[in-house]
Write a protein that holds these residues in place. Structure first.
Motif, PDB file in Angstrom:
ATOM      1  N   UNK A 213       2.873  14.842   1.115  1.00 15.05           N
ATOM      2  CA  UNK A 213       2.002  13.781   1.640  1.00 15.05           C
ATOM      3  C   UNK A 213       0.691  13.708   0.861  1.00 15.05           C
TER       4      UNK A 213
ATOM      5  N   UNK B  53      -3.823   3.361   5.538  1.00 15.87           N
ATOM      6  CA  UNK B  53      -3.229   3.542   4.213  1.00 15.87           C
ATOM      7  C   UNK B  53      -4.274   3.440   3.111  1.00 15.87           C
TER       8      UNK B  53
ATOM      9  N   UNK C 248       8.192  10.377  -1.268  1.00 15.01           N
ATOM     10  CA  UNK C 248       6.756  10.435  -1.020  1.00 15.01           C
ATOM     11  C   UNK C 248       6.542  10.133   0.449  1.00 15.01           C
ATOM     12  N   UNK C 249       6.033  11.104   1.168  1.00 14.76           N
ATOM     13  CA  UNK C 249       5.741  10.899   2.582  1.00 14.76           C
ATOM     14  C   UNK C 249       4.521  10.009   2.692  1.00 14.76           C
ATOM     15  N   UNK C 250       4.666   8.908   3.446  1.00 12.90           N
ATOM     16  CA  UNK C 250       3.563   7.948   3.535  1.00 12.90           C
ATOM     17  C   UNK C 250       2.787   8.101   4.837  1.00 12.90           C
ATOM     18  N   UNK C 251       3.296   8.917   5.746  1.00 15.30           N
ATOM     19  CA  UNK C 251       2.549   9.123   6.980  1.00 15.30           C
ATOM     20  C   UNK C 251       3.244  10.075   7.928  1.00 15.30           C
TER      21      UNK C 251
ATOM     22  N   UNK D  88      -5.739   6.728   2.737  1.00 18.13           N
ATOM     23  CA  UNK D  88      -4.881   7.652   1.992  1.00 18.13           C
ATOM     24  C   UNK D  88      -4.974   7.365   0.492  1.00 18.13           C
TER      25      UNK D  88
ATOM     26  N   UNK E 122       0.817  -1.200   0.000  1.00 13.73           N
ATOM     27  CA  UNK E 122       0.000   0.000   0.000  1.00 13.73           C
ATOM     28  C   UNK E 122       0.863   1.267   0.000  1.00 13.73           C
ATOM     29  N   UNK E 123       2.003   1.205   0.652  1.00 13.87           N
ATOM     30  CA  UNK E 123       2.898   2.361   0.622  1.00 13.87           C
ATOM     31  C   UNK E 123       3.391   2.612  -0.795  1.00 13.87           C
TER      32      UNK E 123
ATOM     33  N   UNK F   7       0.765   9.503  -5.392  1.00 13.11           N
ATOM     34  CA  UNK F   7       1.174  10.827  -4.937  1.00 13.11           C
ATOM     35  C   UNK F   7       2.227  11.476  -5.796  1.00 13.11           C
ATOM     36  N   UNK F   8       3.021  10.673  -6.477  1.00  9.61           N
ATOM     37  CA  UNK F   8       4.219  11.220  -7.112  1.00  9.61           C
ATOM     38  C   UNK F   8       4.343  10.990  -8.605  1.00  9.61           C
TER      39      UNK F   8
ATOM     40  N   UNK G 266       0.740   4.406  -2.578  1.00  8.36           N
ATOM     41  CA  UNK G 266       0.735   5.813  -2.184  1.00  8.36           C
ATOM     42  C   UNK G 266       1.791   6.593  -2.970  1.00  8.36           C
ATOM     43  N   UNK G 267       2.962   5.966  -3.121  1.00  7.73           N
ATOM     44  CA  UNK G 267       4.023   6.582  -3.915  1.00  7.73           C
ATOM     45  C   UNK G 267       3.542   6.803  -5.343  1.00  7.73           C
TER      46      UNK G 267
END
Lengths: 266, 266
Positions: free
Chosen positions: B217, B168, B102-105, B171, A168-169, A176-177, A172-173
């Motif tokens: 984030x 997550x 990428x800030x994940x949290x 997010x 999941x991280x 988000x990016x 997110x990357x």
DNA sequence: CGCGGAATTGAAAATACTCAAAATTAGTGG
DNA sequence: CCACTAATTTTGAGTATTTTCAATTCCGCG
């Protein structure tokens, strides 16, 4: 065909459809447990010896078959089971109050569903079969009762949960990016490596989800996915026939995914 | 000030800075374990009785203090400890090959760091202190050895991991489906409820992270965050003084977060 | 008081979205 | 097996949101 035993093919382009897997009719007693399951090297029993696997088999509930579009569980439903996918594919998604859905993952054979529900004792998302599929029900309280005596199982369970966090991280990357092109390349490269891990072709597979579902997962629209596919096709990186995808230039797909290449000036 | 005992304030606007918490100088023996820690109701020992908490204390390693910008762990570093935050704030982030982060949290007191590393035995992200902070080192193999005899602890640990998965997924929903305004409202509402859970004000708190970190984030640029803050200020929803934020209209912030309101026509 | 990092603001540009229409594919029943 | 209908996908044109680039402004700190 319907009574053909479960078998492995020699690196077929893609997992065979459920109907070819010789699944017993609903309600029938199915022979082997984890040991007989082709996924036992990837699934929860990974690394267990025969004895331990037998113990795990004891607590595993019935197998449950789901037709395409059938729901395995639903948000806010009481959490009782984890589910190990025997064959088939699923999607999990969150629903916003407004009704908008966000697909949080596509799961395939050997992967575990439902771990997000442990926290609140209720499911936090919906899980729906993308094709005819089968899962093993794993009653969670029974599983917990095994943990005390089977540290190997516990450790592996922790690895699976942690792996889900890692996965999941990475999403997110991605969300988000990354720009659309890179997101899509990551998606393709990810499918490729997961099919490879299951003994299937790294370069040729069937998409189990619609363009719309891909777009939803990647935070893009269906039109963007369609355009990306066309662009990748024109560049000669992929061949597409309906839902059958062939990665003609896997190194390029990987480079796009890693961000070390782009079809437009970076 | 430096020898003042750890204490709770009567709903202060925001957690007091680390320096006010009477932390002992580095290396000094610190008195109470989990029982003396103000976070024990939120943290790993949640729900344990005194005896069990004492057992947990036995295995907890040293406390580690980190200065602002100091790194707790780094990607690819060998995983040995989980970390429970005693006070202070952290960020965790993933690095792309290209160097983009990428800030994940953002994590605060009572939260657990490092669970993503269990899967591969190496950390999957970096964790950096956003202000002077303190963590408890929890050697994971020792923690595992407790699980067999302390099912309550194990169950709570599973809840924490599962909660991280849920967080997550939320997010992902944010990054995949929401416009800038809603993302930012979700961010503010989330901080508000986490501070509330810790006994602080729901409407007034200090941002521990820079505008740039917030943007990173939320998948937005620093300029977008700045513009959003200005817009929210002009609408009378928030008051902002540097990093001090006051939510003047929390119901509206929540409505924006839920997607049931918007400052522009929906 | 002045330097430097952080934040704000404005204007132009880019990426991806929306809307619309056409083409293709899947599903259904005769 | 074919025909018909519904659903999905593709493609185009115009638009919107957010980014990028640039110029200030603000603030902490020596």
């Amino acid at each position: 065909m319907m009574t053909m035993p479960l078998q492995r093919y020699d690196r077929p382009a893609s997992p065979p459809p459920a109907a070819a897997l010789g699944a017993a009719p609903a309600g029938a007693v199915i022979a082997a447990g984890c040991q007989g399951c082709s996924m036992h090297k990837l699934c929860l029993p990974m690394g267990l010896d025969a004895g331990a696997m037998g113990q795990l088999d004891q607590i595993i509930g019935r197998r449950r078959r789901l037709a395409r579009d059938e729901r395995l569980y639903k948000r806010d439903e009481r959490f009782t089971n984890l589910y190990a996918i025997r064959f088939g594919h699923f999607k999990t998604f969150q629903l916003q109050p407004g009704g908008e859905q966000q697909i949080t993952g596509f799961q395939m054979a050997g992967e575990l569903l439902g771990m997000d529900a442990i926290s609140t004792d209720r499911h936090a998302c919906d899980a729906v079969a993308l094709e005819d599929s089968e899962v093993c029900e794993i009653p969670f309280t029974l599983l917990e009762s095994l943990f005390g005596e089977m540290p190997t199982l516990l450790r592996h369970f922790h690895r699976l949960m942690s792996g889900e966090i890692m996965r999941e991280q990475n999403v997110m990357l991605l969300l988000g990016n990354m720009r659309a092109e890179q997101r899509f390349a990551v998606f393709l490269a990810n499918l490729s490596s997961r099919y490879t891990a299951r003994g299937y072709s790294a370069t040729s597979f069937q998409l189990r989800m619609s363009r719309e579902e891909i777009g939803n997962y990647l935070g893009l629209t269906i039109e963007s996915i369609s355009r990306l596919l066309s662009r990748f096709r024109k560049q000669g990186w992929v061949a597409v026939d309906k839902r059958e995808v062939t990665l003609l230039d896997l190194p390029m797909i990987r480079a796009l995914a890693a961000g070390t290449a782009a079809s437009r000036p970076m």
